[in-house]
Motif scaffolding. Structure first.
Motif, PDB file in Angstrom:
ATOM      1  N   TYR A  92       0.818  -1.216   0.000  1.00 38.82           N
ATOM      2  CA  TYR A  92       0.000   0.000   0.000  1.00 38.82           C
ATOM      3  C   TYR A  92       0.855   1.272   0.000  1.00 38.82           C
ATOM      4  CZ  TYR A  92      -3.952  -2.980   1.401  1.00 38.82           C
ATOM      5  OH  TYR A  92      -4.926  -3.931   1.449  1.00 38.82           O
ATOM      6  N   GLY A  93       1.931   1.247   0.711  1.00 34.88           N
ATOM      7  CA  GLY A  93       2.760   2.440   0.870  1.00 34.88           C
ATOM      8  C   GLY A  93       3.455   2.917  -0.398  1.00 34.88           C
ATOM      9  N   SER A  94       3.596   2.039  -1.396  1.00 39.47           N
ATOM     10  CA  SER A  94       4.326   2.433  -2.609  1.00 39.47           C
ATOM     11  C   SER A  94       3.416   2.702  -3.805  1.00 39.47           C
ATOM     12  CB  SER A  94       5.339   1.337  -2.961  1.00 39.47           C
ATOM     13  OG  SER A  94       4.651   0.132  -3.243  1.00 39.47           O
ATOM     14  N   TRP A  95       2.132   2.681  -3.609  1.00 40.36           N
ATOM     15  CA  TRP A  95       1.224   2.891  -4.731  1.00 40.36           C
ATOM     16  C   TRP A  95       1.193   4.371  -5.118  1.00 40.36           C
ATOM     17  CZ3 TRP A  95      -3.509  -0.317  -2.706  1.00 40.36           C
ATOM     18  CH2 TRP A  95      -3.176  -1.673  -2.735  1.00 40.36           C
ATOM     19  N   PRO A  96       1.270   4.668  -6.418  1.00 38.78           N
ATOM     20  CA  PRO A  96       1.295   6.069  -6.855  1.00 38.78           C
ATOM     21  C   PRO A  96      -0.089   6.729  -6.897  1.00 38.78           C
ATOM     22  CG  PRO A  96       1.522   4.625  -8.750  1.00 38.78           C
ATOM     23  CD  PRO A  96       1.520   3.743  -7.522  1.00 38.78           C
ATOM     24  N   GLU A  97      -1.153   5.945  -6.919  1.00 36.85           N
ATOM     25  CA  GLU A  97      -2.493   6.521  -7.037  1.00 36.85           C
ATOM     26  C   GLU A  97      -2.870   7.318  -5.787  1.00 36.85           C
ATOM     27  OE1 GLU A  97      -2.183   2.753  -9.338  1.00 36.85           O
ATOM     28  OE2 GLU A  97      -1.925   3.220  -7.231  1.00 36.85           O
ATOM     29  N   ARG A  98      -3.701   8.338  -5.981  1.00 35.49           N
ATOM     30  CA  ARG A  98      -4.208   9.121  -4.851  1.00 35.49           C
ATOM     31  C   ARG A  98      -5.130   8.222  -4.018  1.00 35.49           C
ATOM     32  NH1 ARG A  98      -8.785  11.834  -4.450  1.00 35.49           N
ATOM     33  NH2 ARG A  98      -9.174  11.758  -6.692  1.00 35.49           N
ATOM     34  N   ARG A  99      -4.914   8.258  -2.706  1.00 39.28           N
ATOM     35  CA  ARG A  99      -5.710   7.401  -1.809  1.00 39.28           C
ATOM     36  C   ARG A  99      -7.205   7.612  -2.020  1.00 39.28           C
ATOM     37  NH1 ARG A  99      -3.803   4.800   2.835  1.00 39.28           N
ATOM     38  NH2 ARG A  99      -1.560   4.855   2.936  1.00 39.28           N
TER      39      ARG A  99
END
Length: 174
Positions: A92-99
């Motif tokens: 989860y911490g490395s995902w580029p998409e906006r939360r």
């Protein structure tokens, strides 16, 4: 007169012990989990009773209530442990998409499809007195269970595994 007083005392004692409830052969134990793997434990249950969730290489300190077990351990005592694990809890911490965006939510859905569910019938380690039910999640989806007055780190706890255990090249067959 003395005989009458002794008889009255004897009757009082007999009546008071007759009304004392028999101690149950079963007792209640809180449930605590320990994770010795790199996966997250999303949830677990023991005989259908809930346990908490916790990340990789951690546990203890968080107890949930409760499970009913015999006060006296006996050979062949087992419990059913069921759990779900996230094999990549740090993704989860490395995902580029906006939360919480549509793209992020789609990625969460794909990530959750990698969760695995497991169950095992596990022997409970011998105990002299019923205490906390300690559930240890080990590499290769192995589980160990203790139900004593000891806990991880105490010299007489049966499962003092390190939190960071290596996964063997070949997992033992269940």
């Amino acid at each position: 007169m003395r005989c009458g007083a002794a008889l009255a005392l004897l009757c009082a004692v007999a009546l008071s012990t007759a009304c004392t409830p028999k101690k149950s052969e079963r007792g209640s134990a809180p449930i605590e989990g320990y994770n010795h793997t790199s996966a997250a434990i999303n949830w677990f249950t023991v005989n259908g009773n809930g346990g908490s969730n916790f990340g990789p290489h951690m546990g203890g300190g968080s107890q949930t209530c409760c499970i009913s077990l015999p006060r006296q351990w006996h050979p062949g005592l087992t419990v059913l442990v069921e759990w779900e694990k996230d094999p990549k809890p740090h993704d989860y911490g490395s995902w580029p998409e906006r939360r919480f965006s549509d793209e992020w939510n789609a990625r969460v859905k794909r990530h959750r499809s990698s969760y695995t569910r497991h169950s095992a019938i596990v022997e409970v380690a011998p105990y002299e007195e019923l205490g906390v039910l300690s559930v240890h999640f080990l590499p290769c989806d192995q589980v160990k269970v203790a139900a004593s007055l000891t806990y991880r780190g105490m010299p007489n706890h049966p499962y003092n595994y390190p939190y960071k255990m290596e996964v063997p090249a070949v997992c033992p067959k269940p």
